[in-house]
Design an enzyme around this catalytic site. Structure first.
Site, PDB file in Angstrom:
ATOM      1  N   ILE A  51     108.267  46.157  -5.917  1.00 23.41           N
ATOM      2  CA  ILE A  51     107.208  45.231  -6.343  1.00 23.41           C
ATOM      3  C   ILE A  51     107.493  44.679  -7.745  1.00 23.41           C
ATOM      4  O   ILE A  51     106.961  43.632  -8.114  1.00 23.41           O
ATOM      5  CB  ILE A  51     105.839  45.938  -6.281  1.00 23.41           C
ATOM      6  CG1 ILE A  51     104.708  44.942  -6.139  1.00 23.41           C
ATOM      7  CG2 ILE A  51     105.625  46.837  -7.487  1.00 23.41           C
ATOM      8  CD1 ILE A  51     103.374  45.584  -5.771  1.00 23.41           C
ATOM      9  N   ASN A  81     116.174  58.369  -8.994  1.00 27.94           N
ATOM     10  CA  ASN A  81     115.570  59.020 -10.158  1.00 27.94           C
ATOM     11  C   ASN A  81     114.862  60.289  -9.686  1.00 27.94           C
ATOM     12  O   ASN A  81     114.184  60.272  -8.660  1.00 27.94           O
ATOM     13  CB  ASN A  81     114.574  58.077 -10.835  1.00 27.94           C
ATOM     14  CG  ASN A  81     115.245  56.846 -11.414  1.00 27.94           C
ATOM     15  OD1 ASN A  81     116.357  56.927 -11.911  1.00 27.94           O
ATOM     16  ND2 ASN A  81     114.570  55.702 -11.333  1.00 27.94           N
ATOM     17  N   GLY A 122     113.060  59.815 -14.845  1.00 28.09           N
ATOM     18  CA  GLY A 122     112.291  58.569 -14.837  1.00 28.09           C
ATOM     19  C   GLY A 122     111.614  58.270 -13.516  1.00 28.09           C
ATOM     20  O   GLY A 122     111.249  57.122 -13.243  1.00 28.09           O
ATOM     21  N   GLN A 123     111.416  59.292 -12.689  1.00 32.80           N
ATOM     22  CA  GLN A 123     110.755  59.071 -11.393  1.00 32.80           C
ATOM     23  C   GLN A 123     109.256  58.867 -11.609  1.00 32.80           C
ATOM     24  O   GLN A 123     108.602  59.700 -12.240  1.00 32.80           O
ATOM     25  CB  GLN A 123     110.990  60.275 -10.473  1.00 32.80           C
ATOM     26  CG  GLN A 123     110.414  60.068  -9.083  1.00 32.80           C
ATOM     27  CD  GLN A 123     110.666  61.263  -8.155  1.00 32.80           C
ATOM     28  OE1 GLN A 123     111.229  62.286  -8.571  1.00 32.80           O
ATOM     29  NE2 GLN A 123     110.238  61.129  -6.913  1.00 32.80           N
ATOM     30  N   SER A 124     108.735  57.749 -11.101  1.00 32.52           N
ATOM     31  CA  SER A 124     107.306  57.464 -11.275  1.00 32.52           C
ATOM     32  C   SER A 124     106.517  57.580  -9.980  1.00 32.52           C
ATOM     33  O   SER A 124     105.296  57.699 -10.019  1.00 32.52           O
ATOM     34  CB  SER A 124     107.118  56.074 -11.880  1.00 32.52           C
ATOM     35  OG  SER A 124     107.647  55.088 -11.026  1.00 32.52           O
ATOM     36  N   HIS A 152     112.998  58.219  -3.163  1.00 32.70           N
ATOM     37  CA  HIS A 152     113.416  56.854  -2.850  1.00 32.70           C
ATOM     38  C   HIS A 152     114.741  56.567  -3.528  1.00 32.70           C
ATOM     39  O   HIS A 152     115.004  57.024  -4.633  1.00 32.70           O
ATOM     40  CB  HIS A 152     112.363  55.836  -3.283  1.00 32.70           C
ATOM     41  CG  HIS A 152     111.881  56.018  -4.685  1.00 32.70           C
ATOM     42  ND1 HIS A 152     110.949  56.980  -5.016  1.00 32.70           N
ATOM     43  CD2 HIS A 152     112.197  55.403  -5.836  1.00 32.70           C
ATOM     44  CE1 HIS A 152     110.726  56.935  -6.319  1.00 32.70           C
ATOM     45  NE2 HIS A 152     111.480  55.995  -6.848  1.00 32.70           N
ATOM     46  N   LEU A 153     115.538  55.781  -2.851  1.00 33.00           N
ATOM     47  CA  LEU A 153     116.817  55.318  -3.395  1.00 33.00           C
ATOM     48  C   LEU A 153     116.645  53.851  -3.777  1.00 33.00           C
ATOM     49  O   LEU A 153     116.178  53.046  -2.967  1.00 33.00           O
ATOM     50  CB  LEU A 153     117.916  55.505  -2.351  1.00 33.00           C
ATOM     51  CG  LEU A 153     119.328  55.040  -2.719  1.00 33.00           C
ATOM     52  CD1 LEU A 153     120.348  55.921  -2.001  1.00 33.00           C
ATOM     53  CD2 LEU A 153     119.529  53.585  -2.320  1.00 33.00           C
ATOM     54  N   HIS A 154     116.991  53.527  -5.024  1.00 32.68           N
ATOM     55  CA  HIS A 154     116.989  52.127  -5.467  1.00 32.68           C
ATOM     56  C   HIS A 154     118.333  51.500  -5.104  1.00 32.68           C
ATOM     57  O   HIS A 154     119.389  52.089  -5.367  1.00 32.68           O
ATOM     58  CB  HIS A 154     116.851  52.026  -6.979  1.00 32.68           C
ATOM     59  CG  HIS A 154     115.571  52.544  -7.554  1.00 32.68           C
ATOM     60  ND1 HIS A 154     114.544  51.712  -7.975  1.00 32.68           N
ATOM     61  CD2 HIS A 154     115.144  53.802  -7.814  1.00 32.68           C
ATOM     62  CE1 HIS A 154     113.566  52.440  -8.478  1.00 32.68           C
ATOM     63  NE2 HIS A 154     113.899  53.715  -8.392  1.00 32.68           N
TER      64      HIS A 154
HETATM   65  P1  5GP Z   1     110.892  55.303  -9.789  1.00 36.27           P
HETATM   66  O1  5GP Z   1     110.491  54.897 -11.182  1.00 36.27           O
HETATM   67  O2  5GP Z   1     109.948  56.358  -9.233  1.00 36.27           O
HETATM   68  O3  5GP Z   1     112.327  55.671  -9.630  1.00 36.27           O
HETATM   69  O4  5GP Z   1     110.728  54.003  -8.908  1.00 36.27           O
HETATM   70  C1  5GP Z   1     109.515  53.631  -8.342  1.00 36.27           C
HETATM   71  C2  5GP Z   1     109.606  52.170  -8.022  1.00 36.27           C
HETATM   72  O5  5GP Z   1     108.567  51.849  -7.119  1.00 36.27           O
HETATM   73  C3  5GP Z   1     109.448  51.247  -9.238  1.00 36.27           C
HETATM   74  O6  5GP Z   1     110.598  50.442  -9.380  1.00 36.27           O
HETATM   75  C4  5GP Z   1     108.197  50.427  -8.899  1.00 36.27           C
HETATM   76  O7  5GP Z   1     108.305  49.082  -9.314  1.00 36.27           O
HETATM   77  C5  5GP Z   1     108.086  50.561  -7.395  1.00 36.27           C
HETATM   78  N1  5GP Z   1     106.736  50.504  -6.872  1.00 36.27           N
HETATM   79  C6  5GP Z   1     105.656  51.184  -7.341  1.00 36.27           C
HETATM   80  N2  5GP Z   1     104.572  50.919  -6.595  1.00 36.27           N
HETATM   81  C7  5GP Z   1     104.981  50.067  -5.630  1.00 36.27           C
HETATM   82  C8  5GP Z   1     104.288  49.412  -4.548  1.00 36.27           C
HETATM   83  O8  5GP Z   1     103.097  49.591  -4.320  1.00 36.27           O
HETATM   84  N3  5GP Z   1     105.044  48.607  -3.750  1.00 36.27           N
HETATM   85  C9  5GP Z   1     106.377  48.391  -3.976  1.00 36.27           C
HETATM   86  N4  5GP Z   1     107.002  47.568  -3.124  1.00 36.27           N
HETATM   87  N5  5GP Z   1     107.051  48.983  -4.977  1.00 36.27           N
HETATM   88  C10 5GP Z   1     106.357  49.810  -5.795  1.00 36.27           C
END
Ligand code: 5GP
Ligand code: ZN
Length: 116
Positions: free
Chosen positions: A34, A89, A95-97, A102-104
């Protein structure tokens, strides 16, 4: 584990929250981030709730391998022929939020290294 209440990615996998889906099979879903950090920024997740890479065991190795394979297929689909990056992450320092593994998949521009 079944869908976890209040988990955004469980809800996306279940179709309860909209996302721009690029891949869906029995076990894996991929969709556009997103808040894209690159021209192509996709997230590849298992449908099954797993909090992070640290919560996996060797039993998940086939699933993790398939997640990486889906990323490779999507990189080809998006014609990232000059390269791309895959990132998982893990927990706070990684930095996992979102606490659903999930894999980017990032591509479409030259990416910097090392990360901050
Ligand atoms: P993290 O920081 O955990 O490695 O990556 C989480 C990712 O999920 C972030 O890049 C963030 O932009 C994305 N994200 C968070 N909430 C949503 C959502 O509701 N929909 C989508 N498509 N992506 C999301
Ligand atoms: Zn979840």
């Amino acid at each position: 584990m079944a869908e976890v209440p209040d988990c955004i990615f469980c809800k996306i996998a279940a179709g309860e929250i909209p996302a721009k889906i690029e891949h869906a099979d029995e076990d894996i879903v991929a969709f556009h981030d997103i808040n894209a950090a690159a021209p192509v920024h996709l997230l590849v997740i298992p449908r099954r709730h797993i909090a992070s890479l640290a919560e996996t065991t060797d039993a998940e190795a086939p699933l993790l391998g398939r997640i990486v394979s889906v990323a490779r297929q999507l990189a080809a689909k998006f014609e990232l022929d000059s390269g791309y990056r895959v990132v998982i992450n893990c927990r706070e320092d990684g930095g996992q939020s979102v606490p659903h593994i999930h894999l980017h998949l990032l591509g479409g521009r030259r990416l910097g290294w090392p990360p901050g």
